[in-house]
Design an enzyme around this catalytic site. Sequence first.
Site, PDB file in Angstrom:
ATOM      1  N   LYS A  11      -2.289   5.456  12.970  1.00 10.61           N
ATOM      2  CA  LYS A  11      -1.871   6.152  11.756  1.00 10.61           C
ATOM      3  C   LYS A  11      -2.585   7.507  11.754  1.00 10.61           C
ATOM      4  O   LYS A  11      -3.661   7.671  11.213  1.00 10.61           O
ATOM      5  CB  LYS A  11      -2.223   5.337  10.525  1.00 10.61           C
TER       6      LYS A  11
HETATM    7  C1  LIG Z   1       5.361   4.765   9.686  1.00 12.09           C
HETATM    8  C2  LIG Z   1       4.886   3.819   8.631  1.00 12.09           C
HETATM    9  N1  LIG Z   1       5.249   2.526   8.707  1.00 12.09           N
HETATM   10  C3  LIG Z   1       4.842   1.626   7.764  1.00 12.09           C
HETATM   11  C4  LIG Z   1       4.029   2.010   6.715  1.00 12.09           C
HETATM   12  C5  LIG Z   1       3.571   0.957   5.725  1.00 12.09           C
HETATM   13  O1  LIG Z   1       2.285   0.510   6.153  1.00 12.09           O
HETATM   14  P1  LIG Z   1       1.322  -0.170   5.088  1.00 12.09           P
HETATM   15  O2  LIG Z   1       2.042  -1.402   4.557  1.00 12.09           O
HETATM   16  O3  LIG Z   1       0.067  -0.508   5.846  1.00 12.09           O
HETATM   17  O4  LIG Z   1       1.081   0.872   3.996  1.00 12.09           O
HETATM   18  C6  LIG Z   1       3.591   3.343   6.625  1.00 12.09           C
HETATM   19  C7  LIG Z   1       2.648   3.770   5.528  1.00 12.09           C
HETATM   20  N2  LIG Z   1       3.416   4.505   4.566  1.00 12.09           N
HETATM   21  C8  LIG Z   1       3.229   5.821   4.206  1.00 12.09           C
HETATM   22  C9  LIG Z   1       2.094   6.522   4.528  1.00 12.09           C
HETATM   23  C10 LIG Z   1       1.962   7.845   4.064  1.00 12.09           C
HETATM   24  C11 LIG Z   1       2.985   8.462   3.323  1.00 12.09           C
HETATM   25  C12 LIG Z   1       4.118   7.727   3.068  1.00 12.09           C
HETATM   26  C13 LIG Z   1       5.247   8.393   2.324  1.00 12.09           C
HETATM   27  O5  LIG Z   1       6.378   7.876   2.409  1.00 12.09           O
HETATM   28  O6  LIG Z   1       4.998   9.421   1.671  1.00 12.09           O
HETATM   29  C14 LIG Z   1       4.249   6.433   3.486  1.00 12.09           C
HETATM   30  C15 LIG Z   1       4.036   4.261   7.582  1.00 12.09           C
HETATM   31  O7  LIG Z   1       3.682   5.567   7.485  1.00 12.09           O
END
Ligand SMILES: Cc1ncc(COP(=O)(O)O)c(CNc2cccc(C(=O)O)c2)c1O
Length: 288
Positions: free
Chosen positions: A150
């Site tokens: 990430k």
């Molecule tokens: C590519 C990706 N896949 C899945 C998730 C969900 O992961 P978690 O269940 O651990 O949160 C993410 C995280 N989601 C994320 C992170 C930063 C910004 C935004 C946005 O849409 O503005 C979204 C993400 O960026």
Amino acid sequence: SLKVWINGTLFDKAEARVSVYDHGLLYGDGVFEGLRSYGGKVFRLEDHIHRLYASARSIHLEIPMARDELGEAVVSTLKVNNLADGYIRLVVTRGAGSLGLDPRKTSDPQVIIITDSISLYPAELYEHGLKIVTAGTIRNHPAALNPRVKSLNYLNNILAKIEGTNAGCLEALMLNHQGHVAECTGDNIFVVMHGVVHTPSVDSGILEGITRQAVIDLARDTGLTVVERTMDRHDVYTADECFLTGTAAEVIPVIECDARPIGDGRPGPVTKDLHHRFHSLVRGEPLA
Ligand SMILES: Cc1ncc(COP(=O)(O)O)c(CNc2cccc(C(=O)O)c2)c1O
């Protein structure tokens, strides 16, 4: 006003800054996490901190703090800002340095804790469901910047997001380098077929979502079968139900993909049940 924590010091939001020579800004050289607190309790704080340190290790970035110290800083920053139900953005940059790429020419990684509120999708979409389209931009090739990291390099996801909004959709589905379903630009994807829950396996080139894992555990605890496997768009198009999971998104139904209605074009019963169970889980309420 909201205070931002940077390397141990609290700054007013308007004064919270990094150097223009910070490689996080210049090259997206850094890692981050998005967390939520519910009723003052940060959901899966340890899992998020673990993933942050894993992402940092993967890009050869040493976070100049112990994990528990950083966890405590997150909780205290939340308290300082009186946010019971808040969104937390945790960022670690490579730090400021020369204009060249070489990380050895940087110093002082910036550890930043932002606490604020967030609403990724309009509330009515949790009731009526989201429409998505498949983006032409694929998820990072695992042999390039691995999608499990990430990192601050979100341009790949942003390009796909732009394709979605250009098509009138708030989210876009991304395939991996083999053309299989990976995830959306900011959330993981699930489908329900004949009562069985399916989601792309971690080796599909996805971020190993913390909400994804929580929902997999919730589904299994209620007796549902959950299959993590290689998926194609055909599986999405022919599913009875589809939903997305993410810290910001939480659990949101998908009613259409590439102009194909999913099932009867309305949020399905398994999706609604898992949404409610997730809502109870994060608030520490007893699960029905
Ligand atoms: C590519 C990706 N896949 C899945 C998730 C969900 O992961 P978690 O269940 O651990 O949160 C993410 C995280 N989601 C994320 C992170 C930063 C910004 C935004 C946005 O849409 O503005 C979204 C993400 O960026």
